[in-house]
Design a protein around this motif. Sequence first.
Motif, PDB file in Angstrom:
ATOM      1  N   ILE A 177      46.128  48.175  31.778  1.00  6.95           N
ATOM      2  CA  ILE A 177      45.743  46.672  31.330  1.00  6.95           C
ATOM      3  C   ILE A 177      45.833  45.628  32.562  1.00  6.95           C
ATOM      4  CG2 ILE A 177      46.229  47.369  28.890  1.00  6.95           C
ATOM      5  CD1 ILE A 177      48.756  45.258  29.319  1.00  6.95           C
ATOM      6  N   MET A 178      46.844  45.882  33.598  1.00  2.71           N
ATOM      7  CA  MET A 178      47.121  44.748  34.613  1.00  2.71           C
ATOM      8  C   MET A 178      46.076  45.187  35.772  1.00  2.71           C
ATOM      9  SD  MET A 178      49.188  42.831  32.805  1.00  2.71           S
ATOM     10  CE  MET A 178      49.680  42.037  34.448  1.00  2.71           C
ATOM     11  N   GLY A 179      45.585  46.586  35.815  1.00  2.83           N
ATOM     12  CA  GLY A 179      44.490  46.864  36.896  1.00  2.83           C
ATOM     13  C   GLY A 179      45.425  47.033  38.361  1.00  2.83           C
ATOM     14  N   SER A 180      46.785  47.304  38.195  1.00  2.00           N
ATOM     15  CA  SER A 180      47.655  47.261  39.145  1.00  2.00           C
ATOM     16  C   SER A 180      49.031  47.699  38.887  1.00  2.00           C
ATOM     17  CB  SER A 180      48.186  45.511  39.674  1.00  2.00           C
ATOM     18  OG  SER A 180      49.079  45.617  40.494  1.00  2.00           O
ATOM     19  N   ASN A 181      49.896  48.292  39.858  1.00  5.03           N
ATOM     20  CA  ASN A 181      51.149  48.673  39.552  1.00  5.03           C
ATOM     21  C   ASN A 181      52.214  47.583  39.456  1.00  5.03           C
ATOM     22  OD1 ASN A 181      51.411  48.076  42.231  1.00  5.03           O
ATOM     23  ND2 ASN A 181      51.960  50.037  42.872  1.00  5.03           N
ATOM     24  N   LYS A 182      51.770  46.488  39.131  1.00  4.66           N
ATOM     25  CA  LYS A 182      52.778  45.423  39.230  1.00  4.66           C
ATOM     26  C   LYS A 182      52.315  44.423  38.175  1.00  4.66           C
ATOM     27  CE  LYS A 182      55.046  45.230  43.751  1.00  4.66           C
ATOM     28  NZ  LYS A 182      55.422  44.186  44.714  1.00  4.66           N
ATOM     29  N   GLY A 183      53.272  43.770  37.518  1.00  9.66           N
ATOM     30  CA  GLY A 183      52.888  42.640  36.596  1.00  9.66           C
ATOM     31  C   GLY A 183      52.989  42.888  35.097  1.00  9.66           C
TER      32      GLY A 183
END
Length: 521
Positions: A177-183
């Motif tokens: 959902i974040m499109g990233s490995n953070k957040g």
Amino acid sequence: MNTILKEIQPRLDFLRVLPVASRPNDLLPSRFEDKVGGQLAKEFGAYLEKMISDGTYTPSSASFVPVPKPGFTTRPAALLTLSDRIVFEALIDSIKPSIEKKLLSSDHVMWPRATYVDKRWGEFEKAPLLTEEDYIVNADVTAFYDSIDHSILEDKIVKLTGENKVANALKLFLDRIMGSNKGLPQGILGSDTLATLYLQSVDAAMLRTGFSYWRHGDDIRMSVENMSLARESIATVEAELRKIGLVLNSSKCLIQKADHYDKHLKETNKVYETIKRKIYEEKVKYLSEDDEALIATMDKAELDEQFKWDLFYHHSITIEEVIQQISEHLQPDELDIAIDLFRSTLEGLPDGDNPLPKDQFHVQLTRSILRLAAGKSEEAIDSAAMLIAKFPEKTELISTYLLSLVSLCSNDVALQVEDIINSDLFLTVWQKAWIYRVMLDCAEELQNETIQRISDKCLNPKSHWLEKVEGFKLLSKLNVLQFEVLRDHWDLVPEAYKPDLICSIVFLSRDCDKSKRFLEG
């Protein structure tokens, strides 16, 4: 991810978490799908369970909306589909009890907790003063929610709860959902639980060092005996944060003498009490100079008739003695105080001739506007556009105030929001969304120029989806949007915004057969 979800599905109670999952995002205007309940909720939950059983459920990428912060920077609020919010909350709900057991007591970690509790900001700010130590340290984490590493979060969940599969499911879900490995998605209750879990090691380490330590969100307070220990406390918390990929916000890291800290906290209450006393003294002066008004107040207070004879005819008592008897009826109400507080706050604009300290200004403005909205006072209406222009982060506050007045003075409300929309002022998508919400309630008062400007913005292919769908609702209510526009957007709009398009089509369906057929379909 589907394989893991199927394995842990018996532990996921979608119906139980629906009331929480369907709560509006704290940072965004409320969504129409937030009202899901009853039989529809049961059907929705049942179908979500089936998708997971069939392996067809896939989280959608979140839509990010920049929300203004003080100082003209922004934070990204994440808009998720209702399905994704339910899955997210259900995963977290399954491990909440285990998380709560591993957090420090609420004496130190005041908010958030694993279970959802009210914020305790006032207690948090006062806590360091109770130790009677000489110095107080203020600190917070830079871009906290944005910086949470999903792999580190997964490790922490396993370490504190032993729930390997739930931890892995949450990591994969967040990556998607974040499109990233953070957040973490900001503005959603479940994210608060994971955020406080992420800082658990920092909290524990700070207590082990012996420092007096408190946390509220990503804000930290510490009290110490001297300046050397204050610097050591900052170095210690900074080192602990770096272990999990976080850093302190240097611009907000501050060491203060305890008496200066205390004075700052009391400043707003001092202003409040000063205004209250001033209004009371003005009432006393007015009654002392107007016998008819005094008699009316004595009657309202149901004072014995003998007092009137003794004051006006026998002169055996003084007006001060009468005032003492009716003093309870002279106390200003909260709305009177809010009006005066708002006026004095405007005199202290940060860019004015007599600026208030920024923190004090914002606290006073928020406090007065909330009370004016509750009392439906028109005191601040002429300043609404100016306040939104100067303080973008206050757009929600001012918009909510304007919405409280629509039924009383819709034309005045419309003038304020039109002033903002028709200006050349840069507005974030979030600001436009809130302003369109206000316009939706006073749509009939809007000028053609304003309506055309909004139409142009919404039909611009480069416009953000949040601006589009909020504008479409307004234009549909005014019946100036073609059904074909909504139909063409249906296949393009991200899933999270489809309920907004449906709402727009509902507005159009009053006079449009095509819209009626679409809704039936």
